[in-house]
Design a protein around this motif. Sequence first.
Motif, mmCIF file in Angstrom:
data_model
loop_
_atom_site.group_PDB
_atom_site.id
_atom_site.type_symbol
_atom_site.label_atom_id
_atom_site.label_comp_id
_atom_site.label_asym_id
_atom_site.label_seq_id
_atom_site.Cartn_x
_atom_site.Cartn_y
_atom_site.Cartn_z
ATOM 1 N N GLN A 8 13.974 -3.737 0.665
ATOM 2 C CA GLN A 8 14.171 -3.477 -0.154
ATOM 3 C C GLN A 8 13.592 -1.709 -0.388
ATOM 4 O O GLN A 8 12.898 -1.302 0.631
ATOM 5 N N GLN A 9 14.440 -0.465 -1.063
ATOM 6 C CA GLN A 9 13.916 0.453 -0.925
ATOM 7 C C GLN A 9 12.929 -0.005 -2.673
ATOM 8 O O GLN A 9 13.543 0.401 -3.348
ATOM 9 N N ILE A 10 11.636 0.880 -2.471
ATOM 10 C CA ILE A 10 10.813 1.104 -3.513
ATOM 11 C C ILE A 10 10.985 2.320 -3.626
ATOM 12 O O ILE A 10 10.593 3.654 -3.539
ATOM 13 N N GLY A 11 11.684 2.308 -5.158
ATOM 14 C CA GLY A 11 11.865 4.231 -5.986
ATOM 15 C C GLY A 11 10.529 4.497 -6.778
ATOM 16 O O GLY A 11 10.097 5.236 -6.336
ATOM 17 N N GLU A 12 10.376 3.877 -8.044
ATOM 18 C CA GLU A 12 9.277 4.249 -8.735
ATOM 19 C C GLU A 12 8.773 3.156 -8.154
ATOM 20 O O GLU A 12 8.294 2.269 -7.123
ATOM 21 N N LEU A 13 6.912 3.892 -7.658
ATOM 22 C CA LEU A 13 5.909 3.325 -7.164
ATOM 23 C C LEU A 13 5.663 2.022 -7.624
ATOM 24 O O LEU A 13 5.162 1.728 -9.077
ATOM 25 N N ASP A 14 5.223 1.585 -6.302
ATOM 26 C CA ASP A 14 4.784 -0.192 -7.244
ATOM 27 C C ASP A 14 3.509 -0.703 -6.211
ATOM 28 O O ASP A 14 3.497 -0.723 -5.307
ATOM 29 N N PRO A 15 2.486 -0.955 -6.920
ATOM 30 C CA PRO A 15 0.831 -0.821 -6.324
ATOM 31 C C PRO A 15 1.333 -1.461 -6.190
ATOM 32 O O PRO A 15 0.648 -2.583 -4.119
ATOM 33 N N GLU A 16 1.422 -3.160 -6.662
ATOM 34 C CA GLU A 16 1.443 -4.514 -5.526
ATOM 35 C C GLU A 16 2.639 -4.517 -4.432
ATOM 36 O O GLU A 16 1.390 -5.120 -3.420
ATOM 37 N N LEU A 17 3.521 -4.653 -4.900
ATOM 38 C CA LEU A 17 4.299 -4.129 -3.743
ATOM 39 C C LEU A 17 3.934 -3.376 -2.230
ATOM 40 O O LEU A 17 3.770 -4.148 -1.115
ATOM 41 N N LEU A 18 3.236 -2.274 -2.631
ATOM 42 C CA LEU A 18 3.340 -1.169 -1.375
ATOM 43 C C LEU A 18 1.015 -1.600 -0.843
ATOM 44 O O LEU A 18 1.607 -2.402 0.609
ATOM 45 N N ASN A 19 0.811 -2.694 -1.577
ATOM 46 C CA ASN A 19 -0.541 -3.530 -1.547
ATOM 47 C C ASN A 19 -0.772 -4.300 -0.590
ATOM 48 O O ASN A 19 -0.587 -4.477 0.760
ATOM 49 N N SER A 20 0.883 -5.152 -0.432
ATOM 50 C CA SER A 20 1.090 -6.423 -0.108
ATOM 51 C C SER A 20 2.019 -5.951 1.144
ATOM 52 O O SER A 20 1.667 -6.558 1.980
ATOM 53 N N LEU A 21 2.394 -4.964 1.185
ATOM 54 C CA LEU A 21 2.960 -5.083 2.642
ATOM 55 C C LEU A 21 1.597 -4.219 3.597
ATOM 56 O O LEU A 21 2.225 -4.625 4.599
ATOM 57 N N LYS A 71 -10.523 -1.283 15.170
ATOM 58 C CA LYS A 71 -11.941 -1.636 15.775
ATOM 59 C C LYS A 71 -13.471 -1.088 16.410
ATOM 60 O O LYS A 71 -14.289 -1.177 16.416
ATOM 61 N N TYR A 72 -12.561 0.489 17.074
ATOM 62 C CA TYR A 72 -14.126 1.267 16.966
ATOM 63 C C TYR A 72 -13.685 2.335 16.209
ATOM 64 O O TYR A 72 -14.220 3.641 16.888
ATOM 65 N N ASN A 73 -13.679 2.266 15.123
ATOM 66 C CA ASN A 73 -13.954 2.976 14.048
ATOM 67 C C ASN A 73 -13.271 4.999 14.259
ATOM 68 O O ASN A 73 -13.345 5.495 13.563
ATOM 69 N N GLN A 74 -12.138 4.440 14.653
ATOM 70 C CA GLN A 74 -11.631 5.824 15.020
ATOM 71 C C GLN A 74 -10.234 5.820 14.214
ATOM 72 O O GLN A 74 -9.572 4.919 13.632
ATOM 73 N N VAL A 75 -9.466 7.090 13.010
ATOM 74 C CA VAL A 75 -8.636 6.973 12.913
ATOM 75 C C VAL A 75 -7.505 7.906 13.023
ATOM 76 O O VAL A 75 -7.676 8.971 13.545
ATOM 77 N N GLY A 76 -6.942 6.913 12.829
ATOM 78 C CA GLY A 76 -4.725 7.524 12.899
ATOM 79 C C GLY A 76 -4.430 7.520 11.332
ATOM 80 O O GLY A 76 -4.402 7.029 10.542
ATOM 81 N N ILE A 77 -3.592 8.558 11.530
ATOM 82 C CA ILE A 77 -2.735 9.558 10.235
ATOM 83 C C ILE A 77 -1.503 9.834 10.941
ATOM 84 O O ILE A 77 -1.316 10.071 11.747
ATOM 85 N N THR A 78 -0.992 9.386 9.026
ATOM 86 C CA THR A 78 0.581 9.756 9.292
ATOM 87 C C THR A 78 1.056 10.098 7.952
ATOM 88 O O THR A 78 0.316 9.236 6.834
ATOM 89 N N SER A 79 2.517 10.597 7.599
ATOM 90 C CA SER A 79 3.339 11.073 6.568
ATOM 91 C C SER A 79 4.401 10.723 6.733
ATOM 92 O O SER A 79 5.181 10.195 7.696
ATOM 93 N N THR A 80 5.028 10.051 5.944
ATOM 94 C CA THR A 80 6.429 10.104 5.808
ATOM 95 C C THR A 80 6.889 9.963 3.918
ATOM 96 O O THR A 80 6.380 9.723 2.922
ATOM 97 N N SER A 81 7.903 9.895 4.253
ATOM 98 C CA SER A 81 9.044 10.215 2.994
ATOM 99 C C SER A 81 9.767 9.054 3.058
ATOM 100 O O SER A 81 10.047 8.656 1.359
ATOM 101 N N ASP A 82 9.633 8.138 3.832
ATOM 102 C CA ASP A 82 10.714 6.852 3.930
ATOM 103 C C ASP A 82 9.647 5.422 3.316
ATOM 104 O O ASP A 82 8.756 5.467 3.908
ATOM 105 N N LEU A 83 10.276 5.735 1.826
ATOM 106 C CA LEU A 83 9.325 4.622 1.284
ATOM 107 C C LEU A 83 9.889 3.456 1.211
ATOM 108 O O LEU A 83 9.553 2.394 0.812
ATOM 109 N N THR A 84 10.542 2.761 1.745
ATOM 110 C CA THR A 84 11.882 1.634 1.942
ATOM 111 C C THR A 84 10.083 0.851 3.079
ATOM 112 O O THR A 84 9.940 1.484 3.765
ATOM 113 N N THR A 85 10.112 -0.434 2.777
ATOM 114 C CA THR A 85 9.178 -1.427 3.358
ATOM 115 C C THR A 85 9.528 -1.410 5.055
ATOM 116 O O THR A 85 8.303 -1.015 5.334
ATOM 117 N N GLU A 86 10.751 -0.168 5.528
ATOM 118 C CA GLU A 86 11.277 -0.694 6.895
ATOM 119 C C GLU A 86 10.477 1.353 7.605
ATOM 120 O O GLU A 86 9.632 1.230 8.492
#
Length: 462
Positions: A8-21, A71-86
């Motif tokens: 599924q392509q997430i068009g308008e932002l859907d908080p519930e779908l994003l949260n479940s994914l 689990k070691y409290n290390q943080v990883g960060i990514t950014s994307t413009s691809d808001l499909t589930t994949e």
Amino acid sequence: MDNSISSQQIGELDPELLNSLLERYSNDSEIVKWDMGASASRDVSVQVQQGNAKQLKGSQRNSMTLRVWNKYNQVGITSTSDLTTEGINKAMRGAIEASLFGNKKESPEFSPLAKKELVDINPKSSNPHSIDELLSILKKAEKQLIDTHQSIDSVPYNGLNESYMERIYLNSEGANRHMKLSQSSIYLYAKAQEENKKPRSAGGIRINSNLDELDIESCINETSDKLISHLNYKSIETSKYLICFSPEAFLQLINAFSSMFNARSIIDGLSLMNEDSIGNQIAVSNLNISDEGLHPENVGAFSFDGEGTPTQNVKLISNGRLTNLLHSEATARKFGVKPTGHAGLGAKVSVSPDWLVVSKSESDIDKEKNLNVKNTLKEYILIDELSAIHSGVKASQGSFSLPFDGWIVNDGKRISIEAATVAGDILKVLKNIVKIENEQIVTHQGISPHVWVENISITGEA
């Protein structure tokens, strides 16, 4: 996994779908916690030239920043413009890999206010208009502006824009923020020339949440009045003058030095202030400056920042004293205070002001009581707009040297200044204020009265 969701392509932002994914992907890994900020926008804009379409643009943008804690409290960060589930799945995997290189000794945390109740600012939403409708409105405005004076020959820079924006913040502890708003704007920058004189120019801008309520007429009138007033010009001698900053110009100057109020800049050593500056007298005792993202005139206001912290009104300077700073979660933790709702989520969390409001303390009187931009016989320089902000300001040193548009005023008569530069030190400016007018004026970047400052260097250009 449910294939209908995964494709599924997430068009308008859907908080519930994003949260479940994100919950699903994190449960399949060794991630202890996660948070994400996402935004989406749709923009339509037009430009015209001599009654014809010059540029027509339509765009849709999506972006997401995802942070994960292993689990070691290390943080990883990514950014994307691809808001499909994949695309979100790939972002999660990338953030997990990045967390292996995170700094164990210094990790960001969730904002302690990320689940606090938000102020309901109830933004207005505009009905969308077609490109043809925008084009027709702007063509009419261009013609009306040119027709206001025989010397106005063109409006070389112009634009009419309609935008729809939404923002989401979610985290694994149950924070769930979502807000939408719309915004429309017009800018007109016209050129005029009289015989045997240099071409002159001036502009105006208006912003509103609704295109149908956008005050295009006043933008036309302001641009025309300014431009006509610049047709009669003269050079100015290099000297020190009494200066009156217009509300727009004073806000430009304060925004250019907003690192004074920025806790992140202070920690990084990029501010005029330091960790012990709170309480110091940095301006005249009748100056107040606050950041009021929740002000009803701020049509682009979101009720929360990139970390989910509620937007807050913060008093920065009270009676001339530095009283507060703008904070993210990390800077607030270092200073032992609460975050203020001014953070942007990213690889390095940024801090920035929302909507500055300049006002005058009622308990203090001005050094020069009789100054008033509408009725003053003293000679002074009225600065209307500053230019070259990015190249002419050294924020960490406090110095500036900026070209400006303005007038020299003598016995109440204004004559445009051909070309000149204003230079000085921001702390000296704040301490040399001799008059803060009572009338506060709403601009597209904040609210301020006219502010008078003595003994400011002006360099005339032949």
